[in-house]
Design an enzyme around this catalytic site. Structure first.
Site, PDB file in Angstrom:
ATOM      1  CG  HIS A 542      54.669  42.432  17.086  1.00  0.00           C
ATOM      2  ND1 HIS A 542      53.489  42.874  16.549  1.00  0.00           N
ATOM      3  CD2 HIS A 542      54.930  43.257  18.127  1.00  0.00           C
ATOM      4  CE1 HIS A 542      53.054  43.923  17.229  1.00  0.00           C
ATOM      5  NE2 HIS A 542      53.900  44.172  18.204  1.00  0.00           N
ATOM      6  CG  ASP A 546      49.143  44.462  14.340  1.00  0.00           C
ATOM      7  OD1 ASP A 546      50.360  44.277  14.110  1.00  0.00           O
ATOM      8  OD2 ASP A 546      48.355  44.966  13.533  1.00  0.00           O
TER       9      ASP A 546
END
Length: 569
Positions: A542, A546
């Site tokens: 992450h 995204d």
């Protein structure tokens, strides 16, 4: 001329390897390029061929030992008659000159060699100089170098005190480095006249840590007859603690062991005085302690049977036949399971998985994909495909081609983090996780974007077969930019795979099942149909990917498979 066999370098980043198995014995004839031994590194398992034809005259590194690259692990003589002559001088040299740098540091640079008797003289290699110690003259003992990359060591325990006699090769102190814990033997017999570095101190290699004097009656006694010197050293201890007298006196050299052995014993509540040692001078080796742990049940009845007659005699009963009855009524003591050291590959896998979880904030997203079109196409074409191309038609090429198409559209998923920057990889190098009986390996198909369907199909079969046969080259298991792992073959619906660093994502392939699905036709009418469904999990970092990036990637991946139109060749 004899030929030295060395531990090969299996890649620029690899500095050591574990010798897992010898395929030849001393005295065996070996041909040039014939497999000689097997090794395991943090990147690959491989068979190492012989550099020359001849007779295996000497094995310098036993199985299970981890040594630095370019360490000499064996010697091949150029004729059958060279075996005995080559090995004998080598053994003599090891016994008389423990400072042989060609063998020593590498042989000790591993926990696996802590228990080997041959490692003891090697550790004392830097300690040979004599010089101005206390008492006017003596032999200086220095911090040994336990491998080429080791620059310092910590003295964790002195096994002798100033004034005590020490025999040549008798453990003198314990050290700890960033690679190994080890006992360091005395380079000479004599009296420990000075300790220059106290317990807990960390010093550089070759630092003088102690001085051993050669003068005095005790010193001469230790040098001439090391065996009697040890009971003599035990006398003061016996006088100060009478209750403990039988154990040290009975065990003597049997209680000699490495820090690794003592750690295993401590973790499993084992009294080392009960473990017979098979090493040099009765030293307790790792195999001894592990063997003892494998048969705890056989030791328990012995303890019960020896205690019972004493209790029964006090009660006035001398009938030994009644002894087993009360013992049977007692609940069985819990039995410890088998303690087996990790293999080199398993320990590396464990380390890499922990590092990945600590490095990347993992997020996972699961998509259902209707594979009915792919299943029908494969069933229709698989027989003709194999006859035409010489390779079986599996589902992996379909999944891989869909992955490549999605990565082309979403290069961030094919990228990686380097410091505070993002590397957008030009090529798509697909790693294919292959489960082995002894662990897991991820061979890489380089520049997969340049291969058509048939090229991908052949590459997958090739790397999988060579992975299982230990035939992969080092560069074939490095440089991946994205990984596929197919755990669905074992029946699971989906998994949550861990990212293969330094990549930013990994695709987990779930099991394929027939399920009832609602189907909407072109007129908007709904119906229920039996479809072949497969779940795919994208695990992503992450920091760089995204949720929206992951969702778009998986949507395109799903669409490619559900609307398959590519020629399979």
């Amino acid at each position: 001329m004899p030929t030295d066999v060395v531990m090969p370098q299996m890649g620029e980043s690899i500095t050591e390897g574990t010798l897992t198995k010898w395929l030849k014995k001393v005295g065996d004839t070996v041909q040039r390029d014939e497999p000689l031994f097997e090794i395991s590194t943090d990147k690959v398992d491989a068979e190492i061929p012989s550099p020359a034809a001849g007779t295996l005259a000497e094995i310098k590194t036993p199985e299970g030992s981890t040594v630095q690259i370019n360490t000499v692990v064996a010697v091949i003589s150029d004729g059958a008659g060279g075996s005995a002559s080559a090995s004998a001088p080598a053994a003599e040299e090891t016994a008389e000159t423990p400072a042989d740098d060609s063998v020593t540091p590498a042989a000790i640079d591993s926990p696996a060699t802590d228990d080997e008797p041959a490692a003891a003289p090697a550790a004392a290699a830097p300690s040979g100089g004599s010089g101005g110690g206390a008492g006017g003259g003596g032999t200086e003992v220095s911090m040994p170098q336990m491998g080429e990359s080791i620059t310092e060591g910590t003295i964790t325990k002195w096994l002798k005190q100033v004034g005590e006699s020490v025999a040549r090769d008798e453990p003198l102190f314990e050290i700890s480095t960033d690679k190994v814990d080890a006992e360091i033997p005395s380079p000479v017999a004599g009296i420990l006249t000075e300790i220059k570095v106290q317990e807990g101190a960390t010093v550089g290699v070759n630092t003088i840590v102690a001085v051993i004097g050669g003068g005095g009656t005790a010193g001469k006694s230790a040098a001439a007859a090391p065996a009697p010197a040890k009971p003599a050293a035990a006398v003061p201890a016996a006088a100060s603690a009478p209750a403990a007298t039988p154990a040290p006196a009975a065990s003597g050299e049997k209680l000699r062991s490495s820090p690794l052995v003592r750690k295993i014993a401590k973790d499993n509540n084992v009294d080392l005085s009960q473990v017979p040692g098979t090493g040099s001078g009765g030293r307790i080796t790792k195999d001894d302690i592990l063997g003892h742990l494998e048969k705890p049940a056989s030791a328990a009845p012995t303890q019960v049977s020896t205690a019972r007659p004493f209790g029964e005699l006090r009660a006035g009963s001398g009938a030994p036949a009644s002894t087993p009855a009360p013992a049977a009524a007692k609940p069985a003591a819990p039995v410890l399971g088998e303690l087996v050291p990790m293999t080199k590959m398993r320990s590396i896998i464990a380390k890499r998985m922990v590092e990945s979880k600590q490095t990347s904030p993992h997020v996972h997203t699961v998509f259902k994909v209707d594979m009915t079109r792919i299943v029908r196409l494969r069933e229709k074409e698989k027989s003709k495909y194999e006859q035409r191309n010489g390779v079986k038609l599996t589902y992996m090429p379909f999944i891989t081609r869909a992955t490549i198409a999605a990565l082309r559209k979403h290069p961030i998923v094919n990228g990686s983090i380097e410091g505070d920057a993002i590397r957008y990889n030009k090529n798509i190098n697909i790693g294919i996780a292959v489960a082995l009986d002894w662990g897991l390996i991820v061979p890489v198909i380089k520049q997969a974007e340049e291969k058509n369907f048939l090229g991908i199909a052949r590459a997958i079969v090739d790397v999988a077969e060579r992975a299982r046969g230990k035939k992969l080259a080092t560069d074939e298991i490095s440089g991946g930019t994205f990984t596929l792992t197919n755990s669905g073959i074992f029946g699971e619906q989906f998994g949550l795979p861990i990212i293969n660093q330094p990549q930013s994502a990994i695709l987990g392939i779930g099991g394929m099942n027939k399920e009832a699905e609602v189907i909407t036709d072109k007129d908007g009418a709904d119906s229920i149909a039996i479809r072949t469904i497969q779940r795919f999990t994208l695990g992503f970092d992450h920091r760089i990917v995204d949720g929206a990036d992951a969702g778009r990637f998986m949507s395109d991946f799903k669409a490619y498979l559900e609307n398959w139109s590519e020629d399979i060749g």
